[in-house]
Write a protein that holds these residues in place. Structure first.
Motif: not given
Length: 621
Positions: A10, A14, A18, A29, A32, A270, A272-274, A277
């Motif tokens: 993950s 990310i 990004t 976003p 993702l 990390l 926000e991307g998580g 996702l």
């Protein structure tokens, strides 16, 4: 091991998305979410369900605190009326209107359950609106969207809690209002106290790493007691962040602030991307639940489409009168400018004539009356003048001159206080008049109101026995994903089409000279002060004072020369300076590789070069 592999994969996704998203011209976003959706429908991917409390209590406090800590507190104060209206009134109106629509189109749910779904899909997402920051949209629009995203979660969650309670028993409007006020007020107090306490502790930690580590504790230290007291932990975390934003430069060292900003930015990327996702990965489980209960996805898709279109329409209907109100405020600000300037002139004349005279209520009212347009009519003139008189008398708590105070060297004089308030008021007026919100900005405010992971997390807090729970959660996902993909995907085109991309506020350009003047005046006043003393009370050596003065003047002269240099030559100037620094660093690294000098000494020299490079790059930008 499986959990570790999933976590590592993950993070790699990310980082890759990004890094590559700007080259593709698409917001990270969005990619993702699509990656998560694509992975969720693969046959080998198991159904993924995330505990909503993990998001609401473990992720959002940190993210919203970080966003609030970087939020311009001055602009928040200036646009608080608009931000609070969009954070409270717009959420309530949207929840009620959409709730009635949902109750009419979804079989088996009542009005209370419909309002619960309306409260879930009503708040914008502060994480999702981060897309607009990279487009160079007008700063005031970004401030309003950021402020709305930071504060509207509390309104949504309180409404959701009351609507869930209403499905089992009747609740009154006053009880909901009381719950909301209690949640906000207690949370704000908790956030302010924890924020100030956090700064107090961090100011005494003379280590940047420890100070940053302490900052990681602050949002959760604010969240926990607020939730324990029945208030909104989200608002508490945001309040602590706003306190940090306003006071960090006064209490923390530069090393602490730089370390904090860098580390929190890494955490934000990390988390926000998580979240985006995970938002996509949960699609498969939601689809399977709805298929098992309803046999098809047609109803969920139809209701989600109605909800996505409805929130845009309701938002547009709310923003239109809001812009008219802000325009009226802007026009009135021009009138107030004349009042303030007249009062400052009268105050100065009074001070010179009486050597310490006082500004009276009559002087304020007279100055206001002189600033009124001559064609407004006698009745309206008298009404406005009397209103101003009551306002001033209420502020001073009496109808005569403000009371005299005993002179105190530690307390600023009334003249200084009045001048400061006047300058602050004029600055607020300049802000309102230099960044008006017209139809183009209104379109961006409406179209940038995307929903995100907060909506999905709130939907998953619905009780297991809630009517049509799986359907409502999938509808919330559809609204969040639909607005994020459709509005977020087309937002760059909309901003560019409206001619708002890359716009620089006039006050930014005009304020450069003013800030330099403030900087130079502070340096000159301090260095020319005959009572200048060291912390232990002894005097500085005159040679040291002269040397520091020369350094300050030389830095100022270098900056002026850099800014007056033609653009091409300026680019060459900074390019050469950075090349020289790179050559110096290469020489130091070569000396370190052969072991000529002490390693601590070499590391210290490299740190100094890094500081020089940061300063040069910031001046170039």
């Amino acid at each position: 091991m499986d959990v570790m592999l999933v976590a590592v994969a993950s993070v790699v996704i990310i980082i890759a998305v990004t890094a590559l998203a700007p080259r593709a011209g698409v917001a990270a976003p969005l990619i993702l979410v699509l990656v998560g959706v694509g992975v969720s429908v693969l046959p080998m991917t198991p159904a993924i369900e995330i505990d909503p409390e993990l998001i609401l209590a473990g992720v959002l406090p940190a993210l919203l605190y970080a966003a609030a800590a970087a939020f311009p507190a001055m602009e928040f104060r200036r646009d608080f009326t608009a931000i609070s209206g969009m954070s409270v009134l717009l959420v309530v109106v949207s929840a009620v209107i959409l709730g009635a629509v949902f109750a009419a189109v979804v079989p088996g749910i009542g009005l209370a359950a419909g309002i619960a779904l309306g409260a879930i899909v009503s708040p914008t997402d502060a994480v999702a609106t981060s897309i607009i920051k990279k487009l160079g949209a007008p700063q005031r629009v970004v401030v309003m969207l950021d402020g709305e995203g930071l504060l509207n979660d509390a309104t949504s969650l309180v409404l959701l809690r009351s609507a869930i309670a209403a499905t089992a028993a009747s609740v009154s409007v006053w009880s909901v209002l009381g719950d909301f006020l209690q949640a906000v007020l207690i949370a704000a107090v908790c956030g302010v106290v924890v924020g100030r306490l956090g700064l107090w502790v961090r100011a005494r930690l003379r280590n940047a790493a420890l100070s940053t580590a302490a900052s990681f504790v602050v949002p959760f230290a604010a969240y926990a007691p607020a939730e324990a007291l029945g208030a909104s932990g989200i608002v508490a975390a945001v309040s602590a962040g706003l306190v940090t934003s306003a006071l960090a430069a006064r209490y923390l060292r530069p090393q602490d602030r730089i370390s904090e900003a860098s580390n929190w930015r890494t955490v934000e990327v990390l988390l926000e991307g998580g979240l985006f996702l995970v938002m996509g990965l949960q699609l498969f489980a939601l689809v399977e639940d709805v298929r098992a209960e309803h046999g098809s996805l047609g109803l969920a898709l139809g209701v989600a489409t109605i909800g996505a279109v409805g929130i845009v329409l309701v938002r547009a209907a709310f923003v239109l009168p809001l812009l008219a109100l802000l325009e009226r405020r802007r026009r009135r600000a021009e009138q107030v400018r004349d009042v303030v300037n007249t009062l400052r002139a009268r105050w100065d004349a009074h001070q010179e004539a009486t050597d310490g005279g006082r500004l009276t209520v009559d002087a304020v009212v007279a100055a206001y009356a002189e600033s009124l347009p001559p064609d407004i009519g006698e009745r309206r003139r008298q009404r406005d003048v009397e209103r101003m008189r009551r306002r001033v008398e209420g502020q001073w708590r009496r109808g005569d001159d403000p009371p005299r105070r005993r002179p105190d060297a530690r307390r600023p004089t009334r003249r200084a206080l009045f001048q400061r308030r006047a300058v602050r008021k004029l600055a607020d007026i300049d802000y309102l008049t230099s960044a008006p919100l017209g139809p183009r900005e209104g379109v961006v405010l409406v179209w940038a109101g995307m929903r995100g992971v907060v909506t999905l997390a709130a939907a998953q807090t619905l009780p297991a026995d809630f009517p049509q729970r799986s359907l409502l959660v999938l509808v919330a996902f559809g609204v969040a994903a639909g607005t994020l993909l459709v509005q977020g995907g087309t937002l760059p085109w909309v901003v560019r089409r409206l001619g708002l991309a890359g716009s620089t506020p006039p006050r930014f350009t005009e304020g450069t000279q003013g800030l330099r003047a403030v900087h130079d005046t502070a340096s000159r006043v301090m260095l020319d002060d005959p009572d200048l003393r060291r912390p232990d009370g002894t005097a500085y050596a005159p040679a040291i004072v002269a040397r520091v003065r020369d350094i300050v003047l030389r830095e100022h002269q270098d900056q002026v020369e850099e800014e007056s240099t033609p653009e091409e030559l300026a680019a060459q100037f900074f390019e050469l300076r950075l090349a020289v620094i790179a050559a110096q660093r290469e020489a130091l690294l070569e000396a370190r590789s052969v072991g000529t000098y002490d390693s601590d000494l070499l590391n210290h020299a490299l740190d100094l070069l890094d500081a020089d490079q940061i300063a040069v790059e910031m001046r170039r930008e």
